[in-house]
Design a protein around this motif. Structure first.
Motif, PDB file in Angstrom:
ATOM      1  N   PRO C 207      45.157 -40.710  -0.093  1.00 37.94           N
ATOM      2  CA  PRO C 207      45.412 -40.145   1.238  1.00 37.94           C
ATOM      3  C   PRO C 207      45.235 -41.252   2.486  1.00 37.94           C
ATOM      4  CG  PRO C 207      43.076 -39.710   0.620  1.00 37.94           C
ATOM      5  CD  PRO C 207      43.595 -40.446  -0.314  1.00 37.94           C
ATOM      6  N   SER C 444      33.663 -43.588  14.807  1.00 39.20           N
ATOM      7  CA  SER C 444      33.380 -42.813  13.528  1.00 39.20           C
ATOM      8  C   SER C 444      32.275 -42.821  12.773  1.00 39.20           C
ATOM      9  CB  SER C 444      34.688 -43.291  12.280  1.00 39.20           C
ATOM     10  OG  SER C 444      35.719 -42.933  12.693  1.00 39.20           O
ATOM     11  N   ASP C 448      29.830 -39.460   7.493  1.00 39.06           N
ATOM     12  CA  ASP C 448      30.951 -38.676   7.497  1.00 39.06           C
ATOM     13  C   ASP C 448      32.327 -39.242   6.760  1.00 39.06           C
ATOM     14  OD1 ASP C 448      33.380 -37.587   9.665  1.00 39.06           O
ATOM     15  OD2 ASP C 448      32.146 -36.263   8.594  1.00 39.06           O
ATOM     16  N   LYS C 451      31.222 -38.818   3.036  1.00 38.76           N
ATOM     17  CA  LYS C 451      31.442 -37.315   2.545  1.00 38.76           C
ATOM     18  C   LYS C 451      32.875 -36.967   2.589  1.00 38.76           C
ATOM     19  CE  LYS C 451      31.018 -34.249   5.747  1.00 38.76           C
ATOM     20  NZ  LYS C 451      30.880 -32.998   6.617  1.00 38.76           N
ATOM     21  N   TYR C 452      33.810 -37.517   3.259  1.00 34.37           N
ATOM     22  CA  TYR C 452      35.170 -37.216   3.148  1.00 34.37           C
ATOM     23  C   TYR C 452      35.723 -37.539   1.871  1.00 34.37           C
ATOM     24  CZ  TYR C 452      40.097 -37.799   3.911  1.00 34.37           C
ATOM     25  OH  TYR C 452      41.561 -37.907   3.891  1.00 34.37           O
ATOM     26  N   PHE C 453      35.389 -38.779   1.767  1.00 33.61           N
ATOM     27  CA  PHE C 453      36.058 -39.361   0.168  1.00 33.61           C
ATOM     28  C   PHE C 453      35.369 -38.741  -0.913  1.00 33.61           C
ATOM     29  CE2 PHE C 453      39.292 -42.296   1.562  1.00 33.61           C
ATOM     30  CZ  PHE C 453      38.700 -43.213   2.560  1.00 33.61           C
ATOM     31  N   GLU C 455      34.302 -35.434  -0.915  1.00 35.23           N
ATOM     32  CA  GLU C 455      34.890 -34.034  -0.797  1.00 35.23           C
ATOM     33  C   GLU C 455      36.300 -34.145  -1.692  1.00 35.23           C
ATOM     34  OE1 GLU C 455      37.642 -32.500   1.386  1.00 35.23           O
ATOM     35  OE2 GLU C 455      37.650 -30.781   0.215  1.00 35.23           O
ATOM     36  N   PHE C 456      36.993 -35.344  -1.318  1.00 30.92           N
ATOM     37  CA  PHE C 456      38.170 -35.583  -1.899  1.00 30.92           C
ATOM     38  C   PHE C 456      38.083 -35.625  -3.404  1.00 30.92           C
ATOM     39  CE2 PHE C 456      42.502 -37.026  -2.053  1.00 30.92           C
ATOM     40  CZ  PHE C 456      42.822 -37.879  -3.044  1.00 30.92           C
ATOM     41  N   MET C 458      35.877 -34.546  -5.471  1.00 36.15           N
ATOM     42  CA  MET C 458      35.295 -33.293  -5.855  1.00 36.15           C
ATOM     43  C   MET C 458      36.526 -32.459  -6.219  1.00 36.15           C
ATOM     44  SD  MET C 458      32.734 -30.857  -4.311  1.00 36.15           S
ATOM     45  CE  MET C 458      33.519 -30.370  -2.769  1.00 36.15           C
ATOM     46  N   SER C 459      37.495 -32.384  -4.990  1.00 35.76           N
ATOM     47  CA  SER C 459      38.450 -31.421  -5.274  1.00 35.76           C
ATOM     48  C   SER C 459      39.527 -31.811  -6.157  1.00 35.76           C
ATOM     49  CB  SER C 459      38.963 -30.871  -3.872  1.00 35.76           C
ATOM     50  OG  SER C 459      39.612 -32.128  -3.616  1.00 35.76           O
TER      51      SER C 459
END
Lengths: 237, 167, 551
Positions: C207, C444, C448, C451-453, C455-456, C458-459
């Motif tokens: 992304p 930033s 966080d 965690k964002y990466f 979450e990426f 994981m999905s």
């Protein structure tokens, strides 16, 4: 027409093998134990559960014994402090992923997941349990699919595709949302392709796929057919 | 004989001809499954069981294999899209510039989470991993119109505007 | 079709272009398109027509010019003179066209091309982007296009082509940095006589990365030429370009380019009268980051779920349908034609000892100038961020630069003078990756970001292997609890232990590198983690902590 012979060493022991054999094949032949769950003799190995990882000298990565072919002069270590740690962690991840409650399971005492966890010395799970909500499909006349017990080893998918040839089972979704499904994710009892042969039930390592009419601890699987079939098809030596 | 003739499409809808053309162009080969599913979704907006069954039988693939592939790829949806689509980009640049706040605001206003459509079928809320317009982050694509640098209040009023005026 | 024909076409095109006094080039790549460049182009074309200037002034669409934050971009060329206009609106058409005759400029729109953003770049991959019309093969041929392919198949042996690539020192631009020449020679040597394939990996899933998108949209023929040269070198006559479905413009331009190339005879059977044939097909992705991994990509081309397979065996030996397959990234192929044209030695003269050539980066995040840049390997991060990108806007402070996407890491201030090359980035805990470069400022929170990466990952996890499937979910859960201030030292220790397990036991690169953002932020920003864990506080004020919620 025999394949070339290779010599290698596993845990310091010199062993011989044919070129087509995997590290797991050779280890098993020589009485060396390597844990594995998604592996089953007679169906294609996929290296998915990661429990059979071994150290191979010269490789910076750990390699799955079930799928790695032997090489001449290979030096394999199947048991080390690091491997033991990783195996426990991977097993704990499996136990935390779904709802593996042995005390009310028909496969209690006859379960490969349970047996392996005991063998690896798992006494508790450190990671938080995910407690997903999964369904039980009892629509089939003779069998039950309990997704709470599934470890997504995909043995059912492989045996139905490679041995029975019906390809009734496959996997849908992604990540932890994966689920084994029949046909277009229909209830098993409504499947147009299932032949009712029951091979998937017999190869399932846990109480995910079981026969109806069994109570707690009564479901023990019968797998003699698989090596016999594989042998008859010339896949084993 | 069962299995040798090509199956008939689920309905007489002319759009099935586009799908059949795609399959024919690829020689009805099993490896053209993803191209074929794209063709179905482009024509109908989503995939359903009948479509999957038709594709499976035409390409001579097992039903479960087709279903497994259709549900693996996030691009495909098994649900009919809403009349309006609001795509919030959640790429890294947009995330840092406040995409979560936009999602929050839309979720609160319409009661749906990404991937869902409102009960009345009016609005679908979706996320995308990067639409390539990082310079105007955070980016929202509303009915194919790209809008950037919006705050939570502005995005809600934009969506309201589009829904009230129809499209 | 042979080299002489190409010269004729090039000459004819140059003549046609010279017949025009002015060329107004409007960027029609995805970034500027979404800022409205389509209407700008139409307005300019209308103005030119209304003033009766159609025979001396050409309005054409070109690809990405790089400075996406200043789009829509319009370049006006008259002979050797060129002026670049930024943030152009349809209403500006009158002024722009009006300024043509007097040889003046519309000063309010001018973008200074002497600025570091332009002057510090070195374009190889992007040399044609923003200059040629991607929908015209004649444009590509006029700048030397397909000349390298002709040279390769009529004057060189496959082994000589491979050697040239080895000499260049080119390394895979998809992220892993594997020596390209070595990969080519492996496939070339594999099982002679068997059907082989060339695959171009255009799945660009990181992304915030859009380098490959720009090349495919702006200069598609370049990629096709690189693939054809590769096919000749390794003995493959069939190629696939696997493109994300989220890039419709790239898909469209590629399909047009393939049609044009086949019609002209630079692709297809018996090219240039030789016995070399090469056909290319486009295959669509469908929203799966994991399909950027070679074996998952192959599964996807085979029409299946994009689940990776254990390697070895490698695709070079057993790839698509079990056949030897060469897989390279878009940017890697984009470097091939110039290497053949100008020689491997020329290429290896650029860059550092082990990292040759240039790299395209997609600059995004907290920077004044964002967009696409191409710089020689070895340039420092400081130069990229503070000179080329113009530094941090709004007077904020630099905190970290993230490279390599979800497989990479965050690099803090103390390493700004690091030369950008494969090895240096790995040493500080990140990777080159495909080229995504996100500038992060003090506003930033690094927990966080981690965690964002996660979450990426994981999905996007395919679900096949246990450590990635369950591990990324557990890691995300831990990061969420740490972020919200509901976790302590025990969870922090569990986070680190699980990172090691996932990294060393996952089946493919996605799982193996998913822990990288966590590990790198722990390495340089541990104080932020401990503030969350020990005090339930987010120093950057980003995470919604329990304390705040209850306050």
């Amino acid at each position: 027409m025999s394949a070339p012979i290779k010599t290698l060493s596993i845990d310091g022991r010199d062993v011989s093998a044919t070129a087509e054999q995997t590290v797991l094949d050779v280890a098993t032949e020589n009485g060396i134990f390597i844990p594995a769950l998604c592996h089953l003799d007679g169906i294609t190995p996929v290296g998915a559960c990661r429990l059979c990882l071994v150290e191979v000298q010269g490789s910076s990565k750990l390699l799955p014994a079930c799928i790695t072919r032997v090489e001449e002069g290979m030096r394999v270590t199947t048991d080390s402090e690091r491997l033991a740690r990783y195996r426990r962690s991977v097993m704990e991840l499996l136990l935390a992923e779904r709802n593996h409650i042995c005390s009310v399971c028909v496969s209690n005492g006859n379960c490969e997941l349970q047996a392996l966890a005991q063998r690896l010395g798992i006494t508790h799970v450190r990671y938080p349990y995910l407690f997903p909500k999964h369904s039980v499909d009892a629509s089939h006349e003779r069998f039950v699919a309990d997704h709470n017990r599934c470890i997504l080893c995909a043995r059912c998918v492989r045996v139905c595709d490679e041995v029975e040839g019906a390809h009734t089972w496959d996997i849908m979704g992604r990540g932890v949302d994966c689920r084994v499904i029949t046909d277009l994710s229909q209830p098993w009892g409504e499947s147009e392709t299932c032949t009712g042969c029951g091979k998937c039930v017999q190869v399932c390592p846990t109480g995910a796929l079981v026969e109806k009419g069994k109570s707690v601890a009564e479901m023990s699987k019968r797998r003699q057919f698989l090596p016999y079939l594989a042998m008859m098809r010339g896949r084993n030596q | 004989m069962i299995g040798l003739a090509r199956p008939a499409p689920p309905s007489g809808d002319k759009r099935w001809k586009i799908v059949e053309a795609t399959m024919r162009r690829n020689g009805y080969q099993g490896n053209s499954l993803i191209e074929t599913l794209h063709s179905v979704q482009e024509a109908f907006g989503f995939l359903d069981d009948d479509a999957l069954r038709f594709v499976a039988l035409s390409l001579r693939l097992p039903l479960s294999q087709v279903y497994g592939a259709a549900t693996f790829y996030h691009f495909f949806t098994m649900r009919p899209p809403g009349k309006h689509a609001c795509v919030v980009c959640t790429g890294t640049a947009c995330y840092i510039k406040g995409a979560p706040a936009l999602l929050d605001a839309l979720e609160k206003k319409y009661g749906i989470r990404p991937g869902e459509t409102t009960e009345d079928g009016e609005l679908s809320l979706l996320t995308a991993r990067c639409v390539g317009s990082c310079s105007i982050a955070p980016v929202v694509v509303l009915d194919n119109e790209v809008a950037g640098k919006l705050g939570p209040k502005e995005i809600v009023s934009r969506v309201e505007g589009v829904m009230n005026h129809g499209s | 079709m042979g080299p002489e024909n190409l010269d004729q076409i090039a000459a004819a095109e140059k003549l046609r272009a010279q017949g025009m006094r002015h060329h107004i080039c409007v960027c029609t790549a995805a970034g500027c398109q979404s800022a409205g460049s389509g209407e700008v182009k139409n307005a300019l074309a209308r103005e030119v027509a209304d003033l009766g200037l159609k025979h001396t002034c050409e309005v054409k669409g070109v690809g990405c010019m790089g400075l996406c934050s200043a789009g829509p971009l319009v370049s006006v060329e008259c002979g050797e003179d060129r002026v670049l206009y930024q943030k152009v609106k349809p209403d500006d058409a009158e002024d722009i066209v009006g300024a043509l005759d007097g040889g003046t400029e519309v000063s309010r729109l001018v973008c200074d091309t002497r600025a570091p953003f332009f002057s510090r770049q070195m374009k190889i991959v992007l040399e044609n982007s923003g200059r040629i019309d991607p929908e015209r093969i004649e444009d590509y041929i006029a700048v030397g296009g397909y000349g390298a392919l002709m040279r390769a198949i009529t004057e060189m042996t496959p082994a000589e082509v491979v050697q040239e690539v080895i000499d260049s020192g080119l390394r895979g631009r998809g992220g892993a940095g594997y020596p390209t020449g070595l990969k080519w020679s492996t496939v070339a040597k594999a099982n002679g006589g068997q059907q082989k394939y060339v695959i171009c990996n255009g799945d660009e899933g990181d992304p915030g990365a859009f380098m490959d998108r720009a090349v495919l949209e702006s200069d598609p023929h370049r990629v096709l030429e690189g693939m054809a040269i590769a096919g000749y070198a390794v003995g493959a006559n069939h190629g696939y370009v696997y493109v994300r479905a989220e890039y419709p413009l790239a898909v469209k331009n590629l399909r047009t380019a393939i049609r044009q190339a086949e019609r002209l005879g630079v692709l297809g059977s018996d090219i240039a009268g030789t016995r070399f044939s090469f056909r290319v097909e486009v295959r669509l992705g469908a929203g799966a980051f994991v399909c950027g991994e070679e074996t998952a990509l192959i599964a996807s081309v085979e029409g299946k779920r994009g689940a990776p397979r254990p390697r070895p065996p490698y695709p070079a030996q057993e790839g698509l349908w079990g056949r030897p397959t060469l897989i390279n990234n878009v940017e890697t192929f984009a470097n091939i034609a110039p290497i053949i044209r100008r020689g491997g030695d020329w290429f290896s003269g650029i860059g550092t000892g082990k990292s040759k050539g240039t790299k395209v980066f997609a600059l995004a995040g907290s920077a004044v100038n964002t967009g696409l840049i191409e710089v020689p390997m070895g340039i420092t991060l400081r130069e990229i961020i503070f000179e080329i990108a113009g530094g941090i806007p709004d007077g904020r402070r630099f905190k970290a630069v993230q490279t390599g996407g979800p497989s990479g890491g965050c690099i803090p201030e103390q390493y700004l003078d690091l030369p950008v090359d494969y090895e240096s980035l790995v040493k500080v805990g990140s990777i080159m990756g495909s080229g995504g470069m996100i500038v992060i400022d003090e506003s930033s929170c690094m927990v966080d970001v981690a965690k964002y990466f996660m979450e990426f990952c994981m999905s996007e996890s395919c679900g096949k292997c246990v450590p990635c499937r369950v591990g990324t979910t557990e890691l995300h859960g831990l990061l969420s609890r740490i972020s919200s201030g509901t976790a302590g030292a025990r969870e922090l220790a569990m986070l680190e232990e699980l990172c090691e397990v996932v990294r060393n036991t996952s089946l493919c690169g996605l799982g193996q590198s998913a822990p990288n953002p966590v590990l790198s932020t722990l390495r340089y920003f541990r104080d932020e983690y401990t503030a969350h864990a020990a005090e339930g506080r987010c120093p950057a004020g980003v995470c919604k902590t329990e304390k705040e919620v209850h306050a």
